[in-house]
Scaffold this active site. Structure first.
Site, mmCIF file in Angstrom:
data_model
loop_
_atom_site.group_PDB
_atom_site.id
_atom_site.type_symbol
_atom_site.label_atom_id
_atom_site.label_comp_id
_atom_site.label_asym_id
_atom_site.label_seq_id
_atom_site.Cartn_x
_atom_site.Cartn_y
_atom_site.Cartn_z
ATOM 1 N N ASP A 139 4.851 -2.921 -3.009
ATOM 2 C CA ASP A 139 5.224 -3.573 -4.370
ATOM 3 C C ASP A 139 5.164 -2.533 -5.406
ATOM 4 O O ASP A 139 6.142 -2.953 -6.179
ATOM 5 C CB ASP A 139 3.648 -4.457 -4.406
ATOM 6 N N TYR A 155 -3.164 -6.730 0.479
ATOM 7 C CA TYR A 155 -3.194 -8.134 0.109
ATOM 8 C C TYR A 155 -3.642 -9.286 0.956
ATOM 9 O O TYR A 155 -3.124 -10.455 0.773
ATOM 10 C CB TYR A 155 -1.407 -8.374 0.108
ATOM 11 N N LYS A 210 -0.037 7.029 3.253
ATOM 12 C CA LYS A 210 -1.240 7.865 2.522
ATOM 13 C C LYS A 210 -2.011 8.102 3.890
ATOM 14 O O LYS A 210 -3.369 8.209 3.760
ATOM 15 C CB LYS A 210 -1.754 7.337 1.485
ATOM 16 N N ASP A 263 2.284 9.102 -2.966
ATOM 17 C CA ASP A 263 2.431 9.751 -4.361
ATOM 18 C C ASP A 263 3.594 10.654 -4.634
ATOM 19 O O ASP A 263 4.416 10.772 -5.708
ATOM 20 C CB ASP A 263 1.092 10.371 -4.750
#
Ligand code: NAI
Length: 333
Positions: free
Chosen positions: A228, A124, A171, A204
């Site tokens: 988000d 972002y 991740k 995930d």
């Protein structure tokens, strides 16, 4: 005491839900001087620029804002005002409590979790450019400073609010440097709070775990983009975007807003659900130490939902936004 609060009603259904929230806050007995800023609107559509500089200056003065959703063009157009406000005011922590609302049908019961999302960097940062035609580079910025700061916010929040467990979501198996730095920064802070159970989970897997068994989570701590996405997923577990509030919190100011967008499909129909912004206003009142008024508003929402007579269509009811607002005001005890 009279509070001065910046009010940014926003676009689309924003002005409709902001009006409801304003009425309910005042009916709860809180004296407020509102400083209101919005783009000129015609039929709910923005027909001029949002006065960003004045709005930011106002929040710097008042230190607190209540905001309706603002429209952002997809793939092109001006950058998001939402993201700009968070960055300019350094509102680095996005806090989203997600819990079941009695009377709102949802996939799960017993969900009571809090999402703490880093709000100022990651993908972002908005740093994108075309390298050569057909190839675009988008920069994911992660810093030790912002990661440590959001970790401290999350652990402090957990400690003050009786939360027992924090999952850091990442991740780092693939983005070893960026998510690795995020994770390492959190590990350092976690050591200072041995009473709070600290765990890590890959993003995930987190999505699957949330859908399969959301009650295992207490506080989730995430970098901006995963935060988000995961917060909307979490909203879906308890009945959708209409019933989830949020706060964007910094050291100098805080801005409270609903998680949903401008809902262009229902603008002007009088059926927008004000609940999320009203819940955000209740969060704001806690931040302002108006704890009793906040409790009264939460209690009134709870009562209206339990009775189920004046709820809006998105949650299976038939009431208009006005009828809902009047019912909440009537239920304030
Ligand atoms: P959206 O949240 O506006 O709408 C998704 C669906 O949920 C629509 O069917 C809508 O009618 C419904 N919905 C949303 N809020 C509702 C409410 N309070 N009561 C009843 N139904 C409600 O998401 P969408 O369509 O992806 O985004 C529309 C615009 O909103 C975009 O320009 C987007 O950038 C902006 N947006 C702004 C946000 C903010 O200001 N914080 C957050 C999310 C989106």
């Amino acid at each position: 005491m009279t509070h001065t609060i910046t009010l940014l009603p926003g676009d689309g259904i924003g002005p409709e839900v902001a009006e409801a929230a304003r009425e309910i806050v005042e009916a709860a007995g809180v004296s407020v001087k509102w400083e209101e800023y919005s783009a000129p609107l015609e039929d709910g559509k923005r027909v001029g620029e949002f006065p960003r500089e004045q709005a930011v200056a106002s929040v710097r003065r008042t230190h607190v804002a209540l905001k309706g959703p603002m429209a952002t063009a997809v793939a092109g157009g001006a950058p998001s005002i939402n993201v700009a406000l968070r960055k300019e005011l350094d509102l680095y922590a996005n806090l989203r409590p997600v819990r079941n609302v009695a009377g709102v049908s949802s996939r799960w019961t017993g969900v009571d979790l809090v999402i703490v999302r880093e709000n100022t960097e990651d993908l972002y940062a908005g740093l994108e450019h075309t390298v050569v035609p057909g190839v675009v580079e988008s920069l994911k910025i992660i810093t030790e400073r912002a990661s440590t700061r959001i970790a401290r916010f999350a652990f402090e929040y957990a400690q003050k609010n009786g939360r027992k467990k924090i999952h850091a979501i990442h991740k780092a198996n693939i983005m070893k440097l960026s998510d690795g730095l995020f994770l390492n920064s959190i590990r350092d802070v976690a050591k200072e709070y041995p009473e709070i159970e600290y765990r890590e989970m890959i993003v995930d897997n987190t999505c699957m775990q949330l859908v399969m068994n959301p009650a295992q989570f207490d506080v989730l701590l995430l970098p901006n983009l995963y935060g988000d996405v995961v917060s909307d997923l979490a909203a879906g577990l308890v009945g959708g975007l209409g019933v989830v509030p949020s706060g964007n919190i910094g050291d100098e100011a805080a801005l409270f807003e609903a998680v949903h967008g401008t809902a262009p499909d229902i603008v002007g129909k009088g059926i927008a659900n004000p609940t999320a912004l009203v819940m955000s206003a209740a969060m704001m009142l806690n931040y302002l130490d108006e704890v009793e008024a906040s409790r009264r508003i939460s209690g009134a929402l709870d009562k209206v939902y339990r009775e189920g007579k004046y709820t809006t269509r998105d949650v299976g009811g038939t009431a208009s936004a006005r009828q809902f607002t009047r019912a909440v005001i009537g239920a304030l005890s």
